[in-house]
Structure formats: structure tokens, C-alpha cells
Design a protein around this motif. Structure first.
Motif, short mmCIF file in Angstrom:
data_model
loop_
_atom_site.label_atom_id
_atom_site.label_comp_id
_atom_site.label_asym_id
_atom_site.label_seq_id
_atom_site.Cartn_x
_atom_site.Cartn_y
_atom_site.Cartn_z
N GLU A 41 -111.81 1.89 59.90
CA GLU A 41 -112.84 1.03 59.10
C GLU A 41 -112.47 1.19 57.80
O GLU A 41 -112.42 2.28 57.18
N LEU A 42 -112.24 0.11 57.05
CA LEU A 42 -112.33 0.23 55.33
C LEU A 42 -111.13 1.21 54.78
O LEU A 42 -111.93 1.93 54.34
N ILE A 43 -109.87 1.34 55.25
CA ILE A 43 -109.39 2.32 54.57
C ILE A 43 -108.55 1.95 53.30
O ILE A 43 -108.42 0.66 53.28
N PRO A 44 -108.49 2.61 52.12
CA PRO A 44 -108.28 2.01 51.01
C PRO A 44 -106.95 1.21 51.00
O PRO A 44 -105.91 1.55 51.99
N LEU A 45 -106.92 0.32 50.21
CA LEU A 45 -105.67 -0.41 49.97
C LEU A 45 -105.44 -1.69 51.28
O LEU A 45 -104.63 -2.43 51.16
N ASP A 70 -108.04 -3.11 52.90
CA ASP A 70 -109.29 -4.06 53.31
C ASP A 70 -109.75 -5.12 52.21
O ASP A 70 -109.06 -5.19 51.15
N GLY A 71 -110.75 -5.89 52.59
CA GLY A 71 -111.29 -6.94 51.79
C GLY A 71 -109.98 -7.80 51.13
O GLY A 71 -109.24 -8.45 51.83
N GLN A 72 -110.04 -7.84 49.78
CA GLN A 72 -109.34 -8.74 49.11
C GLN A 72 -107.83 -8.54 49.28
O GLN A 72 -107.13 -9.43 49.53
N PRO A 131 -107.08 3.38 43.88
CA PRO A 131 -107.06 3.13 45.40
C PRO A 131 -105.99 3.58 46.02
O PRO A 131 -104.82 3.48 45.62
N ARG A 178 -114.11 -3.38 45.23
CA ARG A 178 -114.27 -3.44 46.69
C ARG A 178 -113.27 -2.71 47.40
O ARG A 178 -113.01 -2.88 48.60
N ILE A 179 -112.56 -1.87 46.44
CA ILE A 179 -111.47 -1.12 47.40
C ILE A 179 -111.91 0.33 46.98
O ILE A 179 -111.71 0.97 45.96
N PRO A 180 -112.28 1.16 48.03
CA PRO A 180 -112.79 2.37 47.62
C PRO A 180 -111.46 3.36 47.17
O PRO A 180 -110.51 3.27 48.00
N THR A 229 -111.23 6.51 47.37
CA THR A 229 -110.94 7.65 48.36
C THR A 229 -111.73 7.26 49.65
O THR A 229 -112.98 6.34 49.59
N PRO A 230 -111.35 7.71 51.01
CA PRO A 230 -112.01 7.22 51.99
C PRO A 230 -113.42 7.69 52.25
O PRO A 230 -114.37 6.91 52.71
N ALA A 244 -115.60 4.78 51.02
CA ALA A 244 -115.57 3.65 51.80
C ALA A 244 -116.78 3.06 52.41
O ALA A 244 -117.16 1.94 52.76
#
Lengths: 168, 503
Positions: free
Chosen positions: A67-71, A73-75, B35, B81-83, B85-86, B89
Motif C-alpha cells: 500500500e502506498l509506497i513512496p514514488l 502512488d497517486g499522481q 520521496p 501526496r507522496i510520503p 518515508t513509508p 504513508a
């Protein structure tokens, strides 16, 4: 690089069996019930068992998609992948560039020297990540000197001078 | 105690420590906010630098960089909206929703403030929990240590967000890597294939740098670049935080407690703490419908939780040498390197160093507030740096840093090899953290295992005879069998349902 579970599982079975065999043939310590052979035997057997379980899909139902790992996700994920032309089987091999460049460093650093080797590494990585020469060239020219200043000069790491010694 | 405290103050009030801490804080803030570069990676890349520092300054850099990086991961989470670090997230969506509602200052301010509060709560837990646990740990024999280490390894596999079997396989892989070399009960070359470079074994640090940093650069080669940050001017960052603290004091406390507990569990770090706390916050909230629409409550709880887990992750690390999370795993490596070998005796023999660590944690968390605010203000400029400029420098640091560890090129080969291993594992759902724990703890597990077996003359009964050992054994075996039991139970369930429906 996503492989079927049967492939990774089988690899683990072979690796585990090899480790257990490698442990088995190690010489025991005279007069001692356990020696250097026991731990690899236990681990090898465990690894082979896990490999078997993976081949048969045990535990697969626990897996969640990351889920949602950096880089990723999303946009970012919504953006079109770069260099669409290169998409294909060979595109995945780009990932091997960083380790290949590290091995290049091992081979070349002593002969070419740190500055030149590092400059080549930085330039190649930067352009591979989509940088134009306007960014990649100055980065390749300056960052090796900055890193050398920090590691070589301040922290006294012996970095090879090679063909181009640093001014300090 | 006062004398020890004064000694600890003396230890940390040197220019070397102060400069190291400040520089590491800035470094942690920058790396954490980019990121794709995790707090673990920030810490791993810092290790080669710590070689050249005094023990206290070395630990100071790790403490400061890891605490700051965990917070600053919130910044791109809230703005893009880009974390970063995990660990950020879990609530990146929520923070971003707040930014879109025009509450970016409140979201980022909550990130700074509650991270600092959580961090300090974590230190308090370290101060309160560690000494009495050290007293108990002093009576532990190799049997207890063996089970404890095994339990630590198992915890890491249980909390992994993937198949437990794959996590256990990852752990075995790590243990197998730790077998390499001549450091074994017989002192014979094991799995060295005649290569003298392998005689010393695989060092955990290049392996860590490989799986966390090189693998990340490898992934970047295939993933598209994140969008640039739109320019904006921030108002007051800390305005309204005191009101939030009063309003959500219970959520904050719960976040701290959950973070501390998760931090103490071996293998479960800040990422897990943030996910669990955010979920709990939503579950027990009076206004759960507001979650996801830009509601600050979850941010308060999860933000406090992930920072609390950082300090409490040091409890098992300092006491038993069992890392609470991957950052603590790196810290253990540094502790060993600097002669501060983890173990209960550390608290009696090197008490002033221990107090110095506590103090550094507190100072790092206090420093987080002004530095964090400054970081938020300059984030717009730092986030403008393209990935194609950052990643090449990171890779160069990997090469030089891994060379610096042993002053030989084998370190660089190790980093490259583990980069590939880490990348392939991650891509196929094998958690790399489990493997890292295996590598870090392998030698300790084997030593405890073989010493115990020699003491018991090859019999396994004494492994279960001492009461504490028996309890730890039951827990470890339970954890090992748990995935199998759940699998059997799930297989049985359809059969039972089928039987019930046919009646």
C-alpha cells in the motif's frame, strides 16, 4: 522482475538443500557434540521447507498488495511511463544499471581514479533517469569533487587518485 | 544517579557531538523529505561517516538523523501526496486532503509538534523500561537468549505485510548469509568458496546499504518521476497546535503508547506504528466519517506514534542486541563498532553513555521543532531537486561509503549484490526487513544455540527447563506455527461449512 511463486519457491528449495548439504560436509569439532555444521543444516532445511510451502501456495492468501509506497502512488502512478518506445522486455533490465555501475567502480576506480570513475557513474545514472545534458554534465563534473572533499579529505577515506588527482 | 547524569552531560557537550548532531539533523530532514529515500536509507548511508566520530557523536548522528527523517517524511506527504518515508504513508492522503482544504500549515504543524511529543514519550519509555528489564536480563542464560533472539526474528516475520512463509524464508536467507565466513564454532571457512574476501563474512552494513539504498535507485530506474511541488507561501506553522493538543490529548496519548509498544516489538518499526495508530484512531473516533476528508485527528495519533516507536525501538536493541526496527539494526552495528556492545551490562558498566543516549534523544526531539519549521519553509526549494540529480549522488555515496567500511572493494561488490537481492526480493513479495534482521542477528542466534547445545551435551530438553526459557520457547514456537495453523484452519473451514450445509 516479478517471478511466479513456483520459480522463487523452487529456487529456495535448491538453495536450502545446497546449504544443508554444505553444512553436512563441514568437519565436526573433535569432542564436541555440535560444531559449525549444525546451524547451516537447520537453516538449510528450514529454507527448503519454506520454499516448498511457497511452491504449494501456502500463506499466499496473507499477501497484501503493497500500500502506498513512496514514488509509486497517486499522481506519480497516474503519470505515463517515460520513454514509451523502450517499453518491453528489455525495459526491465534498466534496473540492473546501478549494480552494474557499482561493479564498474570496483574494476575501474584504481586505474582511472576516483574522480573520473565517479563522474562517469553520475553521468550515466543521471541520464538514465531522464536528465538532460545541461543537468547531467555539471552534476558529473562537480559531485565527485564534493564527495571526495567529504569522504577523502574530511573523513580520510583513501580514495584512489588514478589519472586525475584532486587539488587538495 | 546525579553524578552519572552530569557525566552524561559532559559527554554530549563537546563541539564534536553538537556539530555532528546538528549536521545529522539537517541531513535527516533533507533525506526524509525526498520521496523515495526512507529514514532507514538515510541512517544506513550515515554509517560510514560514523566510523570517524567518537562513540557518542556516532550515536548522536544516528539518533538525530532517524528522528528527523521520520518526521520530514510527512512534508511531501502533505504537499504532494507522496510520503517521503513509508512511515508517513499511513496518513499521507489525509494530510494532502487538509492541504487541499487550505490547511497545509495545520497539517504540517501537527506533524512537527506531535512527532516531537511522540519522540519524547518514546525516550521516557526507554528510560523507564530499559533499566528494570536490564535487571531481569542479567539473569538470562544462553537458553533464554536463544529463544529471545528467535522470538525477535519471528516477530519480524509476523508483522510483515506479506505472506508469513515468505517472511520466514527471508529471515532464513538472512541467517544463511550470516553463516558465511570463519566466525563459527569450529573456526572453519564456511560457504566461502575459497574466496579470501568471504573469510570475514558479510558485514551487515554494506548489506543494509545495498538492500535499502541501491535497490531504491534500481526501482527509480523503472518508476516515473514524481510531479514538482507547486510554490506556496506558508503562514504560521505552530498556530493552533496547543488547541489540538488539548482537544486530542487522549488520541495523542494512545498514539504514544501504541508507538512505544510497537517499537519495543522486534522487527515492527515506525511504519507499522503509523499504520496501526491511524487505523485505531479511525476505529475509536467520534467522527469516523470525517477521516479521509482532511481531518487532523488521525494525523495527531499516527504522527505521535511513529516517532514514539523510534526511541522505544532502542529498548530491545540496547538490552539484548535485538533490533526493534531496521534503523535500530543499523544502530546496533554502530554500537558494536564503537565498543558499546549491547547487553544488560551496558546499563551498569557504561551508565553515563546510556544517559547520554537518552539526553541526545530528548535534545533531538526538541531541536525538531525549530528545525522542522525551517525545513517546512524551505521544502519547496528542496523538493524542486529532480530525482535524476539526487539518485546518482546517492549511488556514489553507496560506493564510497561501502568502500570506507573495510577500505576494500569487496564492500562495493557486496553493496551491488545486495542491491540486486533486495530488489528481486521486494518485487516478489519477500520482505527485506526480515532478511536484514537475520543477517544482523545470525551470529548471536548461532552462538546462543551452539553454546546452549554444548552446555546441554547435545540434548534439547534443557532448552525448555528453565521457566523463562519455557515461556519464551512457547511464544517463539507459537509464532513459527501460527501461519501453518491459520492455513490449516482456513482449509478446514470450507469443509465444515460444506458438511453443515449438506445436513
Amino acid at each position: 522482475m516479478r517471478l511466479p511463486d513456483s520459480v522463487t519457491g523452487s529456487f529456495l528449495v535448491v538453495l536450502g538443500a545446497a546449504a544443508a548439504y554444505g553444512g553436512w560436509i563441514l568437519p565436526p569439532v573433535p569432542g564436541q557434540p555440535v560444531g559449525p555444521n549444525v546451524f547451516p543444516l537447520v537453516i538449510g532445511s528450514g529454507l527448503a521447507l519454506c520454499g516448498l510451502a511457497i511452491v504449494f501456495g501456502i500463506g499466499h492468501s496473507f499477501e497484501e498488495e503493497e500500500e502506498l509506497i513512496p514514488l509509486e502512488d497517486g499522481q506519480a502512478a497516474a503519470a505515463p511511463p517515460p520513454q514509451g518506445k523502450l517499453e518491453g522486455k528489455l525495459y526491465g533490465l534498466r534496473a540492473l544499471l546501478p549494480p552494474a555501475l557499482l561493479l564498474f567502480y570496483v574494476v575501474a576506480a584504481d586505474r582511472l581514479g576516483f574522480i573520473i570513475t565517479a563522474a562517469i557513474m553520475v553521468y550515466v545514472t543521471s541520464t538514465a533517469l531522464g536528465a538532460k545534458w545541461k543537468l547531467a554534465l555539471p552534476l558529473a563534473a562537480l559531485s565527485p569533487f564534493a564527495i571526495h572533499l567529504i569522504f577523502g579529505k574530511l573523513l580520510r577515506v583513501p580514495l584512489p587518485a588514478g589519472l586525475l588527482p584532486t587539488p587538495w | 544517579m546525579l553524578k552519572t547524569l552530569i557525566e552524561a552531560f559532559a559527554l554530549i557537550s563537546t563541539w564534536e557531538v553538537i556539530i555532528a548532531m546538528f549536521a545529522a539533523s539537517v541531513y535527516g530532514l533533507v533525506i526524509g523529505s525526498l520521496p523515495g529515500l526512507s529514514a532507514t536509507m538515510a541512517t544506513a548511508l550515515l554509517v560510514p561517516v560514523t566510523f570517524y566520530l567518537s562513540p557518542i557523536a556516532a550515536i548522536a548522528t544516528i539518533v538525530a538523523a532517524s528522528s528527523m527523517a521520520i518526521f520530514s517524511g510527512d512534508i511531501p506527504g502533505a504537499l504532494l501526496r507522496i510520503p517521503g518515508t513509508p512511515a508517513s504513508a499511513a496518513y499521507a492522503d489525509e494530510a494532502y486532503a487538509m492541504t487541499r482544504k487550505g490547511q497545509a500549515e495545520l497539517a504540517l504543524g501537527a506533524g512537527v509538534w506531535f512527532s516531537a511529543v511522540g519522540g519524547i514519550a518514546g525516550v521516557l519509555s526507554l528510560m523507564i523500561l530499559a533499566p528494570p528489564l536490564a535487571e531481569i536480563a542479567l539473569s538470562f542464560s544462553t537458553f533464554e537468549y536463544f529463544w529471545l533472539a528467535l522470538l525477535g526474528l519471528m516477530c519480524a516475520t509476523l508483522v510483515a505485510r506479506s505472506s508469513p512463509v515468505k517472511a520466514i524464508a527471508g529471515m532464513f536467507l538472512g541467517l544463511l548469509v550470516s553463516c558465511i565466513g570463519i566466525e563459527n564454532p569450529g573456526g572453519v571457512p564456511r560457504f566461502t568458496f575459497g574466496l579470501t574476501d568471504l573469510f570475514g563474512g558479510i558485514e551487515p552494513i554494506p548489506a543494509l546499504v545495498g538492500v535499502f539504498a541501491v535497490a531504491q535507485v534500481m526501482r527509480a530506474m523503472l518508476t516515473p518521476e514524481p510531479p514538482p511541488l507547486p510554490r506556496r507561501k506558508f503562514g504560521s506553522i505552530m498556530a493552533g497546535q496547543w488547541r489540538l493538543t488539548k482537544l486530542y490529548h487522549w488520541q495523542m496519548t494512545r498514539g504514544n503508547i501504541v508507538g512505544i509498544i510497537i517499537g519495543v516489538l522486534p522487527g515492527a518499526g515506525a511504519d507499522m506504528a503509523a499504520w496501526v495508530s491511524y487505523a485505531m484512531s479511525k476505529r475509536f473516533s467520534k467522527e469516523p466519517e470525517k477521516f479521509g476528508t482532511g481531518h487532523v485527528e488521525g494525523l495527531v495519533e499516527a504522527g505521535a506514534s511513529n516517532n514514539a516507536s523510534i526511541a522505544s525501538g532502542w529498548v530491545p536493541s540496547l538490552l539484548f542486541g535485538i533490533p526493534g526496527d531496521t534503523i535500530a539494526a543499523i544502530a546496533i552495528g554502530v554500537l558494536y563498532m564503537k565498543g558499546l556492545n549491547p547487553g544488560p551490562t551496558l546499563f551498569t558498566e557504561k551508565a553515563s553513555s546510556m544517559y547520554a543516549i537518552y539526553l541526545m534523544f530528548i535534545i533531538a526531539n526538541i531541536m525538531m521543532i525549530p528545525l522542522g519549521i525551517a525545513m517546512i519553509r524551505v521544502a519547496a526549494y528542496i523538493l524542486l531537486a529532480p530525482r535524476s540529480a539526487i539518485m546518482p549522488v546517492i549511488m556514489l555515496c553507496c560506493a564510497v561509503g561501502s568502500f570506507a567500511i573495510g577500505n576494500n572493494m569487496f564492500g562495493v561488490v557486496t553493496v551491488a549484490a545486495f542491491g540486486v537481492i533486495g530488489y528481486v526480493m521486494e518485487a516478489n513479495g519477500y520482505p527485506v526487513a526480515a532478511m536484514v534482521l537475520g543477517i544482523v542477528m545470525g551470529t548471536m542466534v548461532e552462538q546462543a544455540f551452539v553454546t546452549s547445545l554444548i552446555k546441554s551435551d547435545g540434548s534439547i530438553l534443557p532448552f525448555f527447563e528453565r521457566p523463562v526459557a519455557a515461556i519464551l520457547a512457547a511464544m517463539a514456537i507459537g509464532a513459527l506455527l501460527w501461519p501453518v495453523m491459520v492455513w490449516v484452519w482456513r482449509k478446514m473451514k470450507p469443509v465444515q461449512t460444506a458438511v453443515a450445509t449438506s445436513r
